[in-house]
Design a protein around this motif. Structure first.
Motif, mmCIF file in Angstrom:
data_model
loop_
_atom_site.group_PDB
_atom_site.id
_atom_site.type_symbol
_atom_site.label_atom_id
_atom_site.label_comp_id
_atom_site.label_asym_id
_atom_site.label_seq_id
_atom_site.Cartn_x
_atom_site.Cartn_y
_atom_site.Cartn_z
ATOM 1 N N THR A 1 39.690 46.019 35.479
ATOM 2 C CA THR A 1 40.131 45.449 36.756
ATOM 3 C C THR A 1 39.132 44.395 37.207
ATOM 4 N N THR A 2 39.640 43.368 37.828
ATOM 5 C CA THR A 2 38.747 42.373 38.397
ATOM 6 C C THR A 2 39.397 41.719 39.614
ATOM 7 N N SER A 3 38.581 41.386 40.583
ATOM 8 C CA SER A 3 39.060 40.647 41.754
ATOM 9 C C SER A 3 38.257 39.369 41.845
ATOM 10 N N ILE B 1 48.151 36.708 42.496
ATOM 11 C CA ILE B 1 47.529 35.438 42.858
ATOM 12 C C ILE B 1 47.923 35.132 44.298
ATOM 13 N N LEU B 2 46.917 34.831 45.096
ATOM 14 C CA LEU B 2 47.147 34.642 46.518
ATOM 15 C C LEU B 2 46.585 33.280 46.919
ATOM 16 N N TYR B 3 47.390 32.515 47.616
ATOM 17 C CA TYR B 3 46.898 31.234 48.125
ATOM 18 C C TYR B 3 46.929 31.301 49.643
ATOM 19 N N THR B 4 45.802 31.041 50.281
ATOM 20 C CA THR B 4 45.782 31.043 51.741
ATOM 21 C C THR B 4 45.227 29.721 52.243
ATOM 22 N N SER C 1 39.326 29.869 36.476
ATOM 23 C CA SER C 1 38.329 28.813 36.414
ATOM 24 C C SER C 1 37.998 28.303 37.816
ATOM 25 N N ALA C 2 38.979 28.413 38.693
ATOM 26 C CA ALA C 2 38.765 27.873 40.034
ATOM 27 C C ALA C 2 37.973 28.821 40.922
ATOM 28 N N LYS C 3 37.996 30.101 40.626
ATOM 29 C CA LYS C 3 37.298 31.148 41.371
ATOM 30 C C LYS C 3 37.193 30.853 42.870
ATOM 31 N N ALA C 4 38.230 31.203 43.547
ATOM 32 C CA ALA C 4 38.258 31.057 45.004
ATOM 33 C C ALA C 4 37.880 29.646 45.441
ATOM 34 N N GLN C 5 38.426 28.697 44.735
ATOM 35 C CA GLN C 5 38.123 27.314 45.050
ATOM 36 C C GLN C 5 38.843 26.852 46.293
ATOM 37 N N GLY C 6 38.281 25.873 46.915
ATOM 38 C CA GLY C 6 38.994 25.251 48.021
ATOM 39 C C GLY C 6 40.014 24.276 47.462
ATOM 40 N N ILE C 7 41.276 24.493 47.755
ATOM 41 C CA ILE C 7 42.319 23.622 47.256
ATOM 42 C C ILE C 7 43.121 23.134 48.446
ATOM 43 N N LEU C 8 43.104 21.826 48.656
ATOM 44 C CA LEU C 8 43.756 21.238 49.812
ATOM 45 C C LEU C 8 43.344 21.993 51.071
ATOM 46 N N GLY C 9 42.086 22.350 51.121
ATOM 47 C CA GLY C 9 41.573 23.067 52.276
ATOM 48 C C GLY C 9 41.880 24.549 52.252
ATOM 49 N N GLY C 10 42.652 25.020 51.275
ATOM 50 C CA GLY C 10 42.967 26.444 51.194
ATOM 51 C C GLY C 10 42.184 27.127 50.097
ATOM 52 N N HIS C 11 42.500 28.377 49.828
ATOM 53 C CA HIS C 11 41.782 29.136 48.816
ATOM 54 C C HIS C 11 42.742 29.900 47.914
ATOM 55 N N VAL C 12 42.334 30.032 46.652
ATOM 56 C CA VAL C 12 43.073 30.873 45.721
ATOM 57 C C VAL C 12 42.216 32.079 45.409
ATOM 58 N N THR C 13 42.759 33.252 45.630
ATOM 59 C CA THR C 13 42.065 34.482 45.245
ATOM 60 C C THR C 13 43.059 35.325 44.465
ATOM 61 N N ALA D 1 50.698 32.283 50.497
ATOM 62 C CA ALA D 1 51.765 32.478 49.523
ATOM 63 C C ALA D 1 51.180 33.264 48.372
ATOM 64 N N GLY D 2 51.997 34.047 47.736
ATOM 65 C CA GLY D 2 51.467 34.840 46.635
ATOM 66 C C GLY D 2 52.529 35.141 45.620
ATOM 67 N N LEU D 3 52.058 35.415 44.411
ATOM 68 C CA LEU D 3 52.989 35.926 43.419
ATOM 69 C C LEU D 3 52.262 36.910 42.522
ATOM 70 N N ARG D 4 53.060 37.794 41.950
ATOM 71 C CA ARG D 4 52.480 38.846 41.125
ATOM 72 C C ARG D 4 53.214 38.942 39.800
#
Lengths: 550, 168
Positions: free
Chosen positions: A547-549, A62-65, A17-29, A71-74
Motif C-alpha cells: 500500500t502507498t499513499s 486518484i484525487l485532484y483538488t 512522478s508528480a507526487k502531489a504536484q501543483g497543477i493549475l493551482g490544484g493538487h493530485v494525490t 474530482a477523483g477516479l478509482r
C-alpha cells in the motif's frame, strides 16, 4: 473500457512522478493498494485449490483538488478476486468516479459518493475494502446550509452492485443545531442537535407467488423509510438516540412478509478525565432495507443498523464477531473505563488502566401469523426470545517499568450459531490473554502475546464449525525501528477442535508506503500485526500486500 | 463519459506548476465530540506544526500511539508548540464510544469524528494508524502508516525540524 484503463493507467503513472504536484493551482494525490494470494487446498481448515494459482486485488485512487473543486477516479482490478471476495467482482476497470464542488454552505457531488444520514438507520452508503463491501451511490448528492445551524441534504441515484448499478434510491435529511439557531442558547453548556431523514426506493414489479393457491403478490414498488434523531450533551454527559420506521417491504430477507420495520437506538454516556461509562440499548425489528428485493447477499443494503457489541481485536475474543440481525433483535451493551492514578496503591508508579465491557443480545419475542404475503409475525416491544450473543471482558493495562507494558484480559463469550444460519448448541467460551510489549531500546521492540480459550463446544464434522474446542495461541512480534517487523504466531486447538493456524509475516514501512509478505494459514477476522489492523479472509499459503499513499 | 476522463487526464497533464506540497483540505465536514458540525478549516495552530493522526477506538496500535504520545505531549508542546489533532474514523458502530474513550484515556488532544470517512478518503488514508505532519502553512510535509513503540521519538525529531523551518 480499454481506453478508460489506458487513461487511468497514464493518470496513475503520471501522478506517481508528480507526487502531489501543483497543477493549475490544484493538487493530485492518491493511494495504491495491491494484494496477492497463492492459496492451496487444506481440507482441515477448509481452503480449496485456486485454478488461477495467483489471486490479486488491485486498486488505485486518484484525487485532484483545486480549492473548492475536486474530482477523483478509482481503478479496481480483481484478476482472480482474493478469497473471501465475491466472484462477481472478477474483472477490472474504473469502479468509481466523481466531481465535487464544496463550500461551507453548498456542496454538490456528481458521480459516485458515500453518504450517511444520522447513524445510518435509513441510509448509509459506505465501503469496506477488506470486506469487499461497496454500496456507493452513483447519482447526485447535494448539501445546503441556508442559515447557520441548519444542514439539508438530498440525493438520488443507483447503488453499486459489483460492476453494475442497481435500484433507485432517493433521500432527504435535515439536521438542526439548536444552539446555533436559538441565540439565547449560543453559549449554553447544553448542546442539542436534532435531525430527521426520509429515504425511498423504487423497484419494478415482478412475479412472486404466495403460499396460498399460487396467488401473485401485490408488491409495493415504492418503499419508504424515515427516522428522527437527537443528540444532547452537557459537559461530561451525553445522550444520543434515533428511531426509524420502514413501510411494507416484502423481500427475500424477511421471506416476503408485509410487516412494517422499526428500530430504536439509545446511547447514554458520562465521562470525566480518567473515568468513563457508556450504555447503549437497541431494538431492531424487520429493518433489512435493500434496493433490490431479491438480493440476499452483502450488497445493495441502503441502511445500516449498527451492532452495539464491542469490536474486540484479540484473536480469541473476536473469534465469534457479532453482526446485527436486521430481521429482529434486542440488546444492551455497557462499557466502563477507569484510570488508577499514579502513586496510589493500585496505580503504582505509572498508573493502571481498567476497562470493563458487557453486552447481551437476544431475539425478539414473536408470535407467528403466517408466511409469504402476510404480516408474518407480531412482536412485543420489550419481550425477548433466544439469546443470540453475550460477552463480558475485563482488561487491565499496566506499565511495569519505563520499558515494559503488560495487558491482561479475561473475557467470556456466549454465541448462538443460529445468527450465522447454523443449527447447534450455544457456545460458551472463556478467554484469557496476556500481552507484553518490551521496548528493549530506542530501535528494538518485542511484543509477546499468549491467549487461551476454553469452550464447551466440540468440533462436529456435520456442522463443520472450525472454531469449536479448546485453543491456545502464541504470538511473537519483533520490530526494528518503525521500518521493519517480523512476526510468528500459531493457533492450535488442543482439545475437541481441528486445524493448526500458523503464520509468519515480514513487513517494511517507509513513510506512507508499506509492504508485507506472509506465509501460513489464516482464518477470517480482524488481525493486527506490526501496527496495522485489517480484516482478512481464510487462506492457506502465501499472501502479500503493498500500500502507498502520495 | 470518455470525454470526462480525458478532461481530467488533460487537466492533470497540462500545465505542471512548480512543485509544492499538498495542503490539508479545508471544506470537509467533520464533527466535534459534542456533536457540533464543523469544517476541516478549524484544524489550525497559529503557524506552528500539527500532528494529524487518524485512529479508531478498536485499533490497538492507534491506542498505543496516542497513549505513548500522551506521556510526552506536554513537553512536546512546550518545546515545539506542536498540536496533535486526532481524527476518529469510528463508524456508527462505535462513534458513541469515542468521547468516553478519549476522556477515559485522559487524552488532551483536539479530537474530531469523521464518521462518513470523507476526510479519511480526501487524505488517502488506507489503514489506521496513519499520521501526518502539517507545517505552519498547512502543508503536508510528512506521513507515515503504522505505529510501534519508539516511533514517537522519530516523530518528534521531525516536528522539531518543521518547527525550526527546516526541510524534511
Amino acid at each position: 473500457m480499454r481506453k478508460k484503463i489506458i487513461i487511468a493507467a497514464s493518470v496513475i503513472l503520471f501522478s506517481f512522478s508528480a507526487k502531489a504536484q501543483g497543477i493549475l493551482g490544484g493538487h493530485v494525490t492518491g493511494n495504491v493498494q495491491l494484494d496477492g494470494q497463492i492459496s492451496s487446498r487444506d481440507s482441515v481448515i477448509g481452503s480449496t485449490d485456486v485454478p488461477q494459482k495467483l489471486l490479486s486485488n488491485a486498486r488505485a485512487d486518484i484525487l485532484y483538488t483545486n480549492g473548492d473543486f475536486s474530482a477523483g477516479l478509482r481503478y479496481e482490478g480483481y484478476l482472480g478476486p482474493m478469497l473471501g471476495f465475491n466472484s462477481q467482482y472478477a474483472g477490472q476497470g474504473i469502479a468509481n468516479y466523481f466531481v465535487s464542488y464544496k463550500t461551507q454552505t453548498l456542496a454538490i457531488t456528481a458521480g459516485h459518493f458515500y453518504e450517511q444520514f444520522g447513524n445510518g438507520m435509513t441510509l448509509r452508503a459506505y465501503e469496506d475494502r477488506y470486506l469487499g463491501i461497496d454500496n456507493a451511490i452513483r447519482g447526485i448528492n447535494v448539501m445546503y446550509r441556508p442559515v447557520r445551524g441548519v444542514t439539508l441534504k438530498g440525493l438520488i441515484g443507483q447503488q453499486r452492485y459489483y460492476w453494475e448499478t442497481r435500484g433507485l434510491v432517493r433521500g432527504v435529511d435535515a439536521e438542526l443545531s439548536v444552539n446555533d439557531i436559538v441565540n439565547a442558547l449560543a453559549e449554553a453548556k447544553t448542546r442539542i442537535t436534532i435531525g430527521g431523514s426520509f429515504v425511498s426506493k423504487y423497484e419494478d414489479d415482478e412475479t412472486i407467488l404466495s403460499d396460498i393457491d399460487g396467488y401473485k403478490l401485490n408488491l409495493p414498488l415504492n418503499v419508504g423509510c424515515g427516522s428522527v434523531r437527537m443528540d444532547i450533551s452537557h459537559g461530561g454527559f451525553g445522550l444520543q438516540t434515533e428511531y426509524a420506521r420502514k413501510g411494507q417491504d416484502p423481500s427475500i430477507m424477511n421471506n416476503y412478509i408485509y410487516k412494517n420495520g422499526e428500530a430504536l437506538w439509545v446511547s447514554a454516556s458520562y465521562s470525566q478525565k480518567g473515568m468513563s461509562a457508556n450504555i447503549q440499548a437497541k431494538r431492531v425489528d424487520n429493518m433489512g432495507f435493500k434496493s433490490v428485493r431479491s438480493e440476499s447477499g452483502e450488497m445493495l443494503y441502503i441502511n445500516y443498523t449498527p451492532a452495539i457489541t464491542k469490536q474486540h481485536t484479540y484473536a480469541f475474543l473476536s473469534m465469534y464477531p457479532y453482526a446485527t440481525q436486521s430481521t429482529g433483535e434486542i440488546g444492551l451493551q455497557g462499557d466502563f473505563m477507569y484510570k488508577f492514578k499514579k502513586e496510589t496503591f493500585l496505580g503504582g508508579k505509572y498508573g493502571t488502566d481498567l476497562h470493563i465491557n458487557a453486552s447481551l443480545i437476544k431475539g425478539l419475542d414473536t408470535t407467528r401469523i403466517g408466511g409469504i404475503g402476510t404480516d408474518g409475525y407480531t412482536s412485543t416491544f420489550f419481550g425477548t426470545g433466544d439469546t443470540y450473543y453475550g460477552d463480558m471482558s475485563l482488561e487491565i493495562a499496566k506499565k511495569l517499568s519505563g520499558k515494559v507494558k503488560l495487558t491482561a484480559t479475561y473475557g467470556y463469550v456466549v454465541f448462538n450459531p443460529v445468527v450465522e444460519g447454523h443449527e447447534g448448541d450455544i457456545h460458551h467460551n472463556h478467554v484469557v490473554i496476556g500481552d507484553m510489549t518490551w521496548k528493549i531500546n530506542k530501535k528494538n521492540v518485542l511484543r509477546v502475546e499468549a491467549e487461551w480459550m476454553g469452550s464447551d463446544s466440540k468440533y462436529d464434522p456435520a456442522v463443520d464449525d472450525k472454531r469449536c474446542g479448546d485453543w491456545i495461541m502464541g504470538l511473537v512480534e519483533y520490530n526494528f525501528t518503525s521500518a521493519w517487523f517480523i512476526s510468528l504466531s500459531d493457533q492450535y486447538p488442543y482439545k475437541d477442535g481441528v486445524g493448526n493456524y500458523y503464520n509468519i509475516s515480514v513487513g517494511y514501512t517507509k513513510g506512507a508506503s508499506r509492504m508485507q509478505i506472509g506465509y501460513g494459514k489464516q482464518r477470517e477476522g480482524i488481525i493486527c500485526i506490526g501496527g496495522v489492523c485489517r480484516n482478512v479472509p481464510a487462506s492457506n499459503g502465501l499472501t502479500f500486500s503493498l500500500t502507498t499513499s502520495f | 463519459m470518455k470525454k470526462f476522463f480525458l478532461m481530467i487526464a488533460a487537466t492533470m497533464l497540462v500545465g505542471v506548476a512548480a512543485a509544492q506540497n499538498a495542503k490539508i483540505p479545508e471544506n470537509i465536514t467533520i464533527k466535534t465530540l459534542d456533536g457540533k458540525t464543523v469544517e476541516t478549516s478549524v484544524i489550525k495552530n497559529d503557524g506552528k506544526p500539527i500532528i494529524l493522526s487518524f485512529w479508531a477506538t478498536w485499533c490497538k496500535p492507534c491506542n498505543r500511539e496516542l497513549n505513548t504520545i500522551k506521556e510526552v505531549y506536554e513537553e512536546w508542546q512546550e518545546e515545539t508548540g506542536v498540536k496533535l489533532v486526532a481524527i476518529s474514523i469510528d463508524d456508527s458502530k462505535s462513534a458513541a464510544r469515542v468521547k468516553p474513550h478519549v476522556d477515559g484515556n485522559e487524552w488532551e488532544y483536539e479530537v474530531y469524528l469523521d464518521q462518513n470517512q470523507d476526510f479519511k478518503r480526501a487524505m488517502n488514508v488506507v489503514n489506521v494508524p496513519h499520521t501526518f505532519i502539517i507545517n505552519g502553512e498547512g502543508e503536508i510535509v510528512w506521513q507515515h502508516t503504522s505505529f510501534v513503540e519508539g516511533g514517537e521519538e522519530e516523530l518528534i525529531e521531525l516536528v522539531r525540524k518543521v518547527a525550526n523551518g527546516e526541510e524534511i
